[in-house]
Design a protein around this motif. Structure first.
Motif, PDB file in Angstrom:
ATOM      1  N   GLY A   1      34.781 -42.321 -27.268  1.00 38.25           N
ATOM      2  CA  GLY A   1      35.292 -42.370 -28.630  1.00 38.25           C
ATOM      3  C   GLY A   1      36.550 -41.560 -28.796  1.00 38.25           C
TER       4      GLY A   1
ATOM      5  N   ASN B   1      27.291 -50.446 -29.329  1.00 37.97           N
ATOM      6  CA  ASN B   1      28.051 -49.907 -30.446  1.00 37.97           C
ATOM      7  C   ASN B   1      27.184 -48.903 -31.198  1.00 37.97           C
ATOM      8  OD1 ASN B   1      30.767 -51.264 -30.663  1.00 37.97           O
ATOM      9  ND2 ASN B   1      29.456 -53.060 -30.494  1.00 37.97           N
TER      10      ASN B   1
ATOM     11  N   CYS C   1      30.326 -37.077 -23.034  1.00 41.69           N
ATOM     12  CA  CYS C   1      31.259 -37.707 -23.962  1.00 41.69           C
ATOM     13  C   CYS C   1      32.637 -37.743 -23.316  1.00 41.69           C
ATOM     14  CB  CYS C   1      31.313 -36.946 -25.288  1.00 41.69           C
ATOM     15  SG  CYS C   1      32.189 -37.857 -26.579  1.00 41.69           S
TER      16      CYS C   1
ATOM     17  N   LEU D   1      29.661 -46.701 -27.607  1.00 42.90           N
ATOM     18  CA  LEU D   1      30.990 -46.656 -28.207  1.00 42.90           C
ATOM     19  C   LEU D   1      30.879 -46.018 -29.582  1.00 42.90           C
ATOM     20  CD1 LEU D   1      32.165 -50.261 -27.239  1.00 42.90           C
ATOM     21  CD2 LEU D   1      32.535 -48.134 -25.971  1.00 42.90           C
ATOM     22  N   ILE D   2      31.424 -44.802 -29.730  1.00 41.08           N
ATOM     23  CA  ILE D   2      31.208 -44.041 -30.959  1.00 41.08           C
ATOM     24  C   ILE D   2      32.410 -44.056 -31.902  1.00 41.08           C
ATOM     25  CG2 ILE D   2      29.514 -42.541 -29.848  1.00 41.08           C
ATOM     26  CD1 ILE D   2      31.656 -40.363 -29.693  1.00 41.08           C
ATOM     27  N   GLY D   3      33.491 -44.754 -31.525  1.00 43.11           N
ATOM     28  CA  GLY D   3      34.630 -44.853 -32.431  1.00 43.11           C
ATOM     29  C   GLY D   3      35.302 -43.515 -32.655  1.00 43.11           C
ATOM     30  N   GLY D   4      35.779 -43.305 -33.890  1.00 42.33           N
ATOM     31  CA  GLY D   4      36.468 -42.063 -34.212  1.00 42.33           C
ATOM     32  C   GLY D   4      36.526 -41.841 -35.706  1.00 42.33           C
TER      33      GLY D   4
END
Length: 422
Positions: free
Chosen positions: A57, A116, A82, A7-10
């Motif tokens: 993400g 994470n 991705c 989970l790479i977020g933004g």
């Protein structure tokens, strides 16, 4: 067959990482010489049966991210893809998993890891897999221990010490619950997606009852910690595996510098070839140091401990470098001193200049101490912390930059202490 999801977020999740996140997506920031998420990927490919790694993400398709994925696939000979979320609002730590459930479950994996991106760990994934195969729990969480005070900053786990079932879970409690904290590293069975579906459907029903169009963008939000773990604790579905290995969050530049130290120490076991060694005619190496093969380092420089030097960096004669990260293309001219700092891409530090910060390390006398959540200000004043030079900053000769943050493309003319230079 196994899969892994990172989970790479933004971009909106990297605010505490500024000004460094202005230049690259936070997951690609170099920690101990390689992009942050490469440590995750390297751990995943070591697990037998791993077939695919998915990154989820909010980043828009980014050239640097695509180049990294292509290089990773070639290096590790494993599909690394991705999946970009395009919703109007973030979907929480579980929303992305549910949104891409078909891609995650394609091929019928027996289980999938969820990691994470903003954590540093030695990633005991094989040990977690062994526990999962013995007991087949839907949810297996990796936990570690923190001291009583700092545990309030994390998700806290109350376990059955005999069975390791999670009996109670509270995200950032207001009072002490447990010294076992959530590491943000999980192993889920395919059926773990069922509770996520239940949360999604419940949220949809609640939004419809509210009859407010403005609430629809958040209808898919699923928070693993509050919506799933807290509700299922004590029901025989969630278990914890406690690690004694290295672990830290990477929420800010200061914690990235600390994570670099942890990974450099880990390299002695996992990647000894990445550590520089003292050689005749070369710079003096003290402790764990990473030097990119393209960097040019003068023989009279003294490096370490805990130093990472990036691609194309130039380190001049007599430079002293300690507890720091020097990013791609930076130049440290003769006799500069850089301590507890991050020198940004393409920046230049002039001769006899001193760039120094104040570390915010965990208490070395407390084995359960963790990195504190750094606050930049107190009583309207900038707190002492590591010094950060943004991209293409120019520091003149014979000045002192102490406990300061310099935004990108600044050319300084004098010394600064405890300031943010805009």
């Amino acid at each position: 067959m196994l899969k892994a999801v990172i989970l790479i977020g933004g971009p909106q999740k990297g605010t505490r990482f500024r000004p460094l996140s202005f230049e690259v997506p936070k997951p690609l920031f170099p920690v101990a010489g390689v992009p942050m998420i490469q440590h995750h990927i390297e751990a995943c490919v070591q697990v037998p049966g791993m077939q695919e790694i998915l990154l989820i993400g909010f980043y828009q398709p980014d050239e640097s991210l695509m180049q990294f994925l292509e290089a990773a696939q070639q290096e590790f000979n494993l599909p690394v893809r991705c999946l970009y979320l395009q919703e109007f609002a973030p979907l929480g730590t579980g929303g992305g998993l549910y949104h891409f459930r078909d891609q995650i479950l394609a091929g019928g994996p027996e289980a999938f890891f969820v990691l994470n991106a903003d954590v540093c760990s030695d990633f005991p994934l094989s040990a977690m897999l062994d526990v999962h195969r013995r007991h087949c729990h839907p949810f297996l969480l990796l936990g570690t221990r923190a001291n009583r005070t700092q545990s309030l900053n994390y998700g806290c786990i109350v376990e059955n010490p005999q069975t390791h079932e999670v009996l109670h879970y509270v995200e950032k409690p207001s009072t002490f619950i447990s010294d076992i904290i959530n590491c943000g590293i999980y192993l889920f069975s395919p059926e773990a997606l069922t509770p996520l579906r239940d949360v999604f459907q419940r949220n949809q029903q609640e939004r419809q009852l509210e009859d407010s169009p403005s609430s629809w963008p958040g209808a898919g939000t699923i928070r693993l910690e509050q919506d799933v773990f807290s509700n299922l604790a004590g029901k025989g579905q969630i278990y914890v595996h406690i690690t004694e290995g290295i672990w830290s969050q990477i929420k800010s530049a200061g914690s990235a510098l600390y994570a670099s130290r942890l990974y450099l120490g880990q390299y002695q076991i996992t990647h000894p070839e990445r550590l520089a060694k003292h050689s005749p005619g070369g710079p003096r190496i003290r402790g764990n140091v990473y030097i990119h093969p393209t960097a040019k380092v003068a023989p009279s420089a003294v490096l370490g401990p805990n130093v990472s030097i990036g691609k194309g960096v130039t380190v001049g004669e007599g430079v002293r470098l300690r507890e720091s990260i020097v990013l791609h293309g930076a130049t440290l001219q003769e006799h500069t001193c850089v301590l507890h700092s991050i020198v940004g891409w393409g920046s230049t530090v002039g001769r006899w200049a001193r760039v120094e910060g104040t570390p915010n390390d965990p208490n070395p006398n407390d084995p359960r101490a963790r990195m504190d959540s750094e606050s930049l200000f107190k009583d309207g004043k900038l707190l002492p912390a590591i010094t950060i030079l943004g991209c293409r900053v120019r520091i003149p000769a014979e000045v002192l930059i102490l406990n300061s943050i310099v935004l990108p493309h600044k050319e300084l003319s004098r010394s600064f202490t405890n300031q943010i230079i805009l």
